[in-house]
Design a protein around this motif. Sequence first.
Motif, PDB file in Angstrom:
ATOM      1  N   GLU A  12      11.619 -11.811 -29.805  1.00 34.62           N
ATOM      2  CA  GLU A  12      11.239 -10.638 -28.988  1.00 34.62           C
ATOM      3  C   GLU A  12      11.720  -9.528 -29.678  1.00 34.62           C
ATOM      4  OE1 GLU A  12      12.030 -11.412 -25.097  1.00 34.62           O
ATOM      5  OE2 GLU A  12      10.694 -12.929 -24.574  1.00 34.62           O
ATOM      6  N   GLN A  46      12.694  -9.275 -32.602  1.00 35.63           N
ATOM      7  CA  GLN A  46      12.160  -8.906 -34.131  1.00 35.63           C
ATOM      8  C   GLN A  46      10.676  -8.188 -33.968  1.00 35.63           C
ATOM      9  OE1 GLN A  46      12.351 -12.798 -35.715  1.00 35.63           O
ATOM     10  NE2 GLN A  46      14.242 -12.773 -36.518  1.00 35.63           N
ATOM     11  N   ALA A  47       9.919  -8.815 -32.922  1.00 37.62           N
ATOM     12  CA  ALA A  47       8.659  -8.229 -32.857  1.00 37.62           C
ATOM     13  C   ALA A  47       8.548  -6.637 -32.224  1.00 37.62           C
ATOM     14  CB  ALA A  47       7.771  -9.148 -31.781  1.00 37.62           C
ATOM     15  N   ARG A  48       9.597  -6.460 -31.645  1.00 32.35           N
ATOM     16  CA  ARG A  48       9.674  -5.051 -31.120  1.00 32.35           C
ATOM     17  C   ARG A  48       9.986  -4.262 -32.084  1.00 32.35           C
ATOM     18  NH1 ARG A  48      12.144  -7.446 -26.326  1.00 32.35           N
ATOM     19  NH2 ARG A  48      14.302  -6.888 -27.194  1.00 32.35           N
ATOM     20  N   ARG A  88       9.434  -4.938 -35.413  1.00 36.55           N
ATOM     21  CA  ARG A  88       8.262  -4.429 -36.376  1.00 36.55           C
ATOM     22  C   ARG A  88       7.443  -3.489 -35.610  1.00 36.55           C
ATOM     23  NH1 ARG A  88       9.140 -10.226 -36.938  1.00 36.55           N
ATOM     24  NH2 ARG A  88       7.668 -10.809 -35.299  1.00 36.55           N
ATOM     25  N   ALA A  89       7.084  -3.573 -34.334  1.00 37.95           N
ATOM     26  CA  ALA A  89       6.173  -2.656 -33.862  1.00 37.95           C
ATOM     27  C   ALA A  89       6.771  -1.083 -33.980  1.00 37.95           C
ATOM     28  CB  ALA A  89       6.072  -3.143 -32.354  1.00 37.95           C
ATOM     29  N   ARG A  90       8.274  -1.176 -33.791  1.00 36.16           N
ATOM     30  CA  ARG A  90       8.769   0.264 -33.902  1.00 36.16           C
ATOM     31  C   ARG A  90       8.809   0.735 -35.073  1.00 36.16           C
ATOM     32  NH1 ARG A  90      12.562  -0.985 -31.517  1.00 36.16           N
ATOM     33  NH2 ARG A  90      14.073  -1.581 -33.053  1.00 36.16           N
ATOM     34  N   GLU A  91       8.773   0.103 -36.274  1.00 37.52           N
ATOM     35  CA  GLU A  91       8.613   0.278 -37.654  1.00 37.52           C
ATOM     36  C   GLU A  91       6.848   0.863 -37.842  1.00 37.52           C
ATOM     37  OE1 GLU A  91       9.599  -3.000 -40.018  1.00 37.52           O
ATOM     38  OE2 GLU A  91      11.872  -2.631 -39.575  1.00 37.52           O
ATOM     39  N   ARG A  92       6.194   0.040 -37.608  1.00 35.13           N
ATOM     40  CA  ARG A  92       4.722   0.515 -37.634  1.00 35.13           C
ATOM     41  C   ARG A  92       4.414   1.881 -36.868  1.00 35.13           C
ATOM     42  NH1 ARG A  92       3.626  -5.368 -36.492  1.00 35.13           N
ATOM     43  NH2 ARG A  92       3.377  -4.768 -34.480  1.00 35.13           N
ATOM     44  N   MET A  93       5.008   2.174 -35.791  1.00 34.09           N
ATOM     45  CA  MET A  93       4.838   3.254 -34.972  1.00 34.09           C
ATOM     46  C   MET A  93       5.324   4.408 -35.724  1.00 34.09           C
ATOM     47  SD  MET A  93       5.379   2.084 -31.165  1.00 34.09           S
ATOM     48  CE  MET A  93       5.272   3.861 -30.315  1.00 34.09           C
ATOM     49  N   GLN A 128       3.123   5.061 -38.944  1.00 34.55           N
ATOM     50  CA  GLN A 128       1.951   5.905 -38.441  1.00 34.55           C
ATOM     51  C   GLN A 128       2.268   7.427 -38.056  1.00 34.55           C
ATOM     52  OE1 GLN A 128       0.445   3.506 -35.374  1.00 34.55           O
ATOM     53  NE2 GLN A 128      -0.312   1.896 -36.497  1.00 34.55           N
TER      54      GLN A 128
END
Length: 289
Positions: free
Chosen positions: A202, A204-206, A208-213, A216
């Motif tokens: 979880e 790691q998923a957070r 990765r999501a933060r890096e994508r945000m 962007q």
Amino acid sequence: MTGRAVWSLAVLTLATQLAGCATTGPLDSAGLDGEPRSVVLHHPASGETASVTYWRPSGGPDGGYDPAAMREIAVLFRDRRSDETIPIDPALVDMLVELRRRVGAPPESPIRITSGYRSGATNAGLARSNPNVAENSYHMRGQAADFSIAGVPPARLAEEAAAMQRGGYAMYAHTGHVHVDTGPFRTWTPKTGEPRAPQILEAQARARARERMLAQAQEKTQAKGQGKAVASTGPKPGAKSTAKAPTQVADAAAKPAKTPAKAPPPDLPRVRVVLAQLKDMPAQKPAKR
């Protein structure tokens, strides 16, 4: 047909279909022939134990694999996440018993089963969080077991499994268990490290999501900056454009640059008159200091 007969037929069919899985040697090991085969299985997580005599010599009505005992073994091997039960390959139980005998453990020594049958959904879930779980695992067919025997090093169990040359095997040193199955004879090197915990996945998923945000947001900022730069270099609203048409610029470039105008020639007659006047003027005496 009674439940006992159905289960007996299922066990017999499974044993017949899987008899060719081993690459060398018959289904029944020479070390197990001629005498009843008993096993004590234990599931450490639930505390359940199954102690059964699952095979008897032929020659009587109770010869061969005992359907009731195999059913009890299947219950202990069940998928505890889905509570599903399927018949377990009798050759797998024979492998476990032979390994117990080869390492010198007494018949009453429990064989601890940490993972037996897995449903497709359970195996897929484990494969997402554990790199050592195969997507097409023999656990889903009732043909594999992860096990250990108290007091016996896992390396010793793996060594005897290799010497048997019957089915797949691998030692997992970080958990202290050995995997065996009734597939082709083979082995592999497990991936090191403990299985990844759900909380780590979880996190790691957070991340990765933060890096994508962030990526962007950075792209949007750069796009806005480029838009402002284009706007600042263009003409201001209401201002007259001083830019010349392309043809005018070309014509101006084609015309040669103007040279400075030359001074007119001196008026010689006037110069002569001025010089004559200066000649006729009387000389002035220098003033006294």
